[in-house]
Design an enzyme around this catalytic site. Structure first.
Site, short mmCIF file in Angstrom:
data_model
loop_
_atom_site.label_atom_id
_atom_site.label_comp_id
_atom_site.label_asym_id
_atom_site.label_seq_id
_atom_site.Cartn_x
_atom_site.Cartn_y
_atom_site.Cartn_z
CE1 TYR A 67 20.54 -84.51 -42.84
CE2 TYR A 67 22.51 -83.14 -43.07
CZ TYR A 67 21.25 -83.13 -43.06
OH TYR A 67 20.52 -81.99 -42.46
CG HIS A 72 28.56 -84.86 -38.18
ND1 HIS A 72 29.61 -84.87 -37.18
CD2 HIS A 72 27.70 -83.99 -37.28
CE1 HIS A 72 29.39 -84.42 -36.15
NE2 HIS A 72 28.10 -84.02 -36.07
CE1 TYR A 117 16.18 -85.29 -38.95
CE2 TYR A 117 18.20 -85.21 -39.95
CZ TYR A 117 17.04 -85.15 -39.95
OH TYR A 117 16.19 -84.97 -41.12
CG ASP A 144 32.31 -86.94 -37.06
OD1 ASP A 144 32.40 -85.83 -37.11
OD2 ASP A 144 31.30 -87.71 -36.32
CG ASN A 165 26.83 -80.64 -30.60
OD1 ASN A 165 27.28 -80.39 -29.70
ND2 ASN A 165 26.50 -79.64 -31.51
#
Lengths: 249, 731
Positions: A67, A72, A117, A144, A165
């Site tokens: 990632y 994100h 995560y 972000d 989230n």
């Protein structure tokens, strides 16, 4: 020093509407006073020792090299930049996060990159903040933001989660409160009817990458100012400058 | 047997005379007999066949050709005669009055067809003596109207104010001229009855009931349109017959009354709309008509007029005499007044026609004042590539346009707004309004965008901080340190104005280091020394940034000696020194340049002792965590992202669970006791204060707490939401 007893040289902020303050916290209070509490040396007499409340700067993102560089994960990138700029080594794993302790000037800061995560970032941030006794107003969350155009930063003393989230989780673990400052980094809306999740896990395009790189530097500056001076008109001007930075000639 | 063929050709049979130029005579088709021949209208065109235009023209041309040929042939013989022959002059006419076309009925580019007789001069009407049904405009207006000062308002004696076509959209600038000769747009006081060809109808003897708001029809009467009572009246008062504006409004409305009125009007379907012409004169009549039946008039504004909503609201209140009780971006709720009576309302003449349109001076000057032509062209060229700050929706609500444009001017002197999709006259009007409200100068309207310049006389609304942020927001690292002194000076002076003098010490030093936006070690240290002296100008202290940190440290120590407060405590200076070196520490690590080796070696002893003086508390906690096993220190080689993640996951399984973050702060106070005795009191006070604040926001957290049940701090939930309070009260 914490000037609670004496009339603090605080700046009563009346933030304009565009900084997105939620209504609930202004109902009960007349105004939220953000006095410059952390960065002032209490040096009237030599008796009191200099002490500053530490700041916890958290960048939200997904762990792992898979990632790395995705939209994100801009939070992580900001933290990396700050650690490089201030020379803070991030080499400790505590409470499911990679942390580094250092200081900007006279103010101790903790940089944290939660290794959970994104959706469970709160699980690491909450205990970390509690362990290091960081007050809520000194937890800076960097994340972000899709509602801002690409590369536009915004510093807010408090706000909502904006359907992020990670931020929702952090808020939940911080006792459900909104009252912690944030640095939002704009990534723009997903084009057309693209799936939001796919958009967030995409890497930046080359043009966007350049914009983000320059805004990361500005972000480091912003964090520095914030930690040292707290929220005042500088922040408002910073936000204004960011909002119109692509509309300049 | 010989068939006798009867031929129409008589003997002798010659070659038939073939007419080379046959004219189609009707006799040739007279063999076609289809209709009866006597006075049959349908047959007329067959009986007397008119030639088509083409045939007429052909014949005329042919005749002329032959005539001219003949003439040539004749006059060639008598050439002497021809020279003396008077050539008849044929006038071609002038362009505005050309001669008639030589072939009548033929369109020619050299001549116009003859003027048609005027349309309404039918023979039957031309000579009648009846008056016109459409009286000429100037004649029958009310006699006491004159045109007001600016050429667009009409003053009628006895009227409370000047009448205008639009009360909100009339530009403030004086018109240059009027397009047509002025006339008064109001209808005549008594309109003559149009001619109907009959005697006038007898006027009805029925007495029409006059509508009085205070006398309502009885509730059970059928066939009556609904009327709202006058009011709302405070207990103990009734409708008053008054005339003045304040009396009509009555007492100011209480909050409950306002809420009740607004709630009742929100859902109502009747509303008036204000559009690009703003508040027009006839709209006043509409508002009164709505107030006849309902107390509150809902008005929705869209489009150009919303740019200055305040003006719209003010004009509404002034001209109608009502009061605005609620206002939400484009929607306005106008209350008629407690003692409003439709019968005694103010009457205005209606404008039956749109008045003469004036011509206003140009919005966009080619060379605006304060600029030369080259500068203006330069701005316009830059503006073509500028990103617009907005796209305006057609007929949208533009309430915050002015505020946003003012904000944008703080950042850049040129602002561009995208108006694609709007009417041209609309976005020009918006531009004109912006020019007056945000004071700015319009540069161009090209490509359906508005380009504005903030003007030379523009002043920021943040005078103290403008310079600060120009520095702090610089994207490029400012390597030219000579710039910084000038920028830092206003910064520092402003900072000194705002902040406590005591706060100068560290905050200013780091503020200036921020402004440099560079991680350059020596540079930041150059700035550290000077804020120690509050009043002295900092210029003297700025050292050359390229100097080694050793040198600056020396400067520092001397300044420390000079500038430390006379109380004799070296603590502040020491702390500053320490912090300075802390910053050395912080910055030396990543940049291991040869430059700084010497300095770092020399200061090592100092560094190791004074490093992290401010991070002491945190470091202590950190060490405790490492000992306890809740933290794990990784060495530099294994700081790879994946590695970190896996280690973290593995470690988390074995580590003891961390504390829970709670805002009640009871845990915190206890911890603080152990740490700093001297600061205990202060901290306690703050925690109490913080607690007080936090409790107030607990209500919102109730919702979120449900999601995170792992925290079960209190056996009895401390909910302060309304339901919980009720439960507590009831139990």
């Amino acid at each position: 020093m914490l000037h609670a007893a004496s009339p603090a040289p605080g700046f009563c902020l009346s933030f304009p509407r565009n900084l997105d303050c939620p209504r609930e916290s202004t109902k009960a209070l007349v105004r939220v006073r953000f006095s410059v509490r952390c960065s002032v040396p209490e040096s009237k007499n030599g008796a009191t020792k200099v002490e500053y409340t530490p700041w916890l700067v958290v960048g939200l993102g997904n762990p792992g090299s898979k990632y790395h560089g995705t939209r994100h994960n801009v939070g992580f990138e900001v933290i990396d930049n700050i650690s490089k700029a201030e020379g803070i080594r991030m080499n400790t794993i505590q409470s499911k996060a990679l942390i580094g302790i250092g200081s900007i000037g006279d103010v101790p800061i903790l940089l944290a990159k939660p290794q959970t995560y994104m959706n469970f970032s709160g699980e690491s941030v909450g205990p970390l903040a509690a362990y290091y006794q960081v007050p809520l107003r000194h937890i800076l969350v960097v994340y972000d933001e899709m509602s801002l155009p690409n590369g536009v930063l915004r510093l807010q003393p408090k706000g909502g989660h904006g359907y992020h989230n990670g931020l929702k989780n952090v808020m939940g673990h911080l006792d459900g409160s909104h009252g912690f400052p944030r640095l939002s980094i704009g990534i723009g809306n997903p084009p057309g009817s693209m799936d939001v999740k796919a958009f967030l896990l995409q890497k930046f395009s080359s043009l966007e990458r350049k914009q983000i790189d320059s805004s990361l530097e500005q972000g480091v500056e912003a964090v520095r100012t914030l930690v040292l001076n707290g929220f005042n008109n500088h922040v408002y001007r910073f936000n204004l400058g960011q909002k119109y930075k692509y509309h300049k000639v | 047997m010989a068939l006798t063929v009867k031929l129409p050709i008589r003997f002798p049979i010659f070659a038939p005379i073939i007419d080379p130029y046959p004219t189609h005579e009707p006799t040739q088709i007279s063999t076609e007999v289809r209709f009866s021949r006597w006075n049959n209208a349908n047959a007329a065109k067959f009986n007397e066949r008119r030639r088509t235009q083409q045939e007429i023209e052909d014949e005329i041309r042919r005749t002329r050709r032959f005539d001219s040929a003949d003439k040539i042939a004749e006059t060639a013989e008598t050439s002497a005669v021809s020279s003396a022959a008077v050539k008849t002059f044929k006038s071609a006419g002038t362009p505005s009055a050309p001669s008639r076309p030589s072939i009548p009925g033929r369109k020619s580019k050299y001549s116009k067809p003859p003027a048609e007789p005027p349309r309404d001069s039918h023979a039957a009407v031309r000579f009648s003596s009846t008056p016109n049904s459409n009286p000429s405009r100037t004649q029958l207006a009310p006699a006491n109207v004159r045109i007001g000062d600016d050429g667009v308002s009409y003053v009628v004696e006895g009227a409370p104010f000047e009448f205008r076509y639009s009360y909100t959209e009339t530009p403030a600038a004086k018109p240059v001229k009027i397009r047509e000769p002025s006339y008064v747009p109001f209808g005549p006081a008594t309109m003559p009855r149009p001619w109907t060809g009959r005697a006038p109808l007898p006027t009805s003897k029925k007495k029409l009931r006059e509508f009085d708001s205070f006398v309502l029809p009885p509730a059970d009467k059928k066939g009556v349109k609904p009327v709202q009572k006058p009011g709302p009246f405070l207990p103990g008062s009734g409708p008053k017959h008054v005339q003045s504006k304040e009396e009509l409004l009555g007492e100011p409305l209480t909050k409950e009354e306002i809420n009740a009125l607004v709630a009742g009007t929100i859902k109502s379907a009747r509303q008036l709309n204000i559009g690009r012409d703003g508040l027009t004169h006839n709209m006043l009549e509409n508002i009164h008509a709505l107030w006849k039946r309902r107390r509150v008039c809902k008005i929705k504004c869209k489009g150009v007029c919303t740019v200055n909503m305040d003006n719209v609201c003010q004009q509404l209140e002034e001209r109608t005499g009502g009061k605005i009780i609620h206002r939400k971006s484009g929607t306005v709720y106008l209350f008629r007044g407690r003692n409003y009576n439709y019968r005694t309302r103010q009457r205005f003449p209606l404008m039956l026609w749109k008045p003469v349109s004036p011509v206003y001076p140009r919005l966009v000057k080619r060379v605006p004042e304060g600029l030369t032509l080259e500068e203006a062209t330069e701005f316009r060229r830059k503006g073509r590539n500028l990103e617009p700050i907005f796209k305006l929706a057609k007929n949208g609500v533009y309430c915050d346009l002015v505020a946003n444009v003012r904000e944008a001017f703080e950042e850049c002197e040129l602002v561009r707004i995208n108006c694609q999709g709007l009417n041209e006259s609309d976005y020009r009007r918006i531009g004109g309004k912006l020019r007056d409200l945000v004071p700015c100068i319009l540069l161009s309207f090209e490509n359906e965008h508005i380009l504005m310049w903030r003007g030379k006389k523009w002043r920021s609304s943040f005078p103290a901080l403008e310079d600060d942020y120009n520095e702090a927001n610089k994207i490029d690292v400012d390597s030219d340190n000579s710039n910084t002194p000038t920028s830092d000076a206003p910064e520092l002076s402003e900072m000194s104005l705002q902040e406590n003098s005591l706060e100068h010490l560290s905050s200013e030093s780091y503020d200036t280091s921020i402004s440099s936006s560079s991680a350059d070690v020596s540079f930041s240290q150059a700035e550290v020394p000077y804020p120690i002296e509050d009043s002295n100008p900092p210029f003297s202290m700025v050292t050359d940034a390229a100097s080694l940190s050793m040198g600056t440290c020396e400067v520092e120590t001397t300044d420390d000696v000079r500038g430390s407060p006379p109380s004799g405590s070296t603590k502040p200076s020491v702390s500053v020194l320490e912090s300075c070196e802390n910053s050395i520490d912080g910055k030396v690590d990543p940049s291991t340049d040869g430059l700084l080796d010497s300095s770092s070696a020399a200061d090592e002893s100092l560094i190791s002792t004074s490093s992290a003086s401010c991070t002491e508390g945190v470091m202590l906690l950190w060490e405790q965590a490492v000992e306890k096993g809740s933290a794990l220190v990784l060495d530099d080689r294994s700081l790879d992202a994946d590695n970190v993640y896996q280690t973290a996951v593995a470690f988390a399984k074995s580590a003891p669970p961390g504390p829970v973050f709670s805002r009640s702060r009871k845990v915190r106070v206890q911890n603080n006791d152990e740490e700093e005795d001297s600061t205990f009191e202060k901290k306690e006070v703050t925690t109490v204060v913080i607690e007080g604040k936090m409790e107030n926001t607990q209500k919102s957290s109730e919702i979120r707490r449900k999601d995170f049940d792992e925290r079960q701090r209190n056996v009895v939930p401390q909910g302060t939401s309304r339901v919980d309070e009720l439960v507590r009260l009831l139990t």
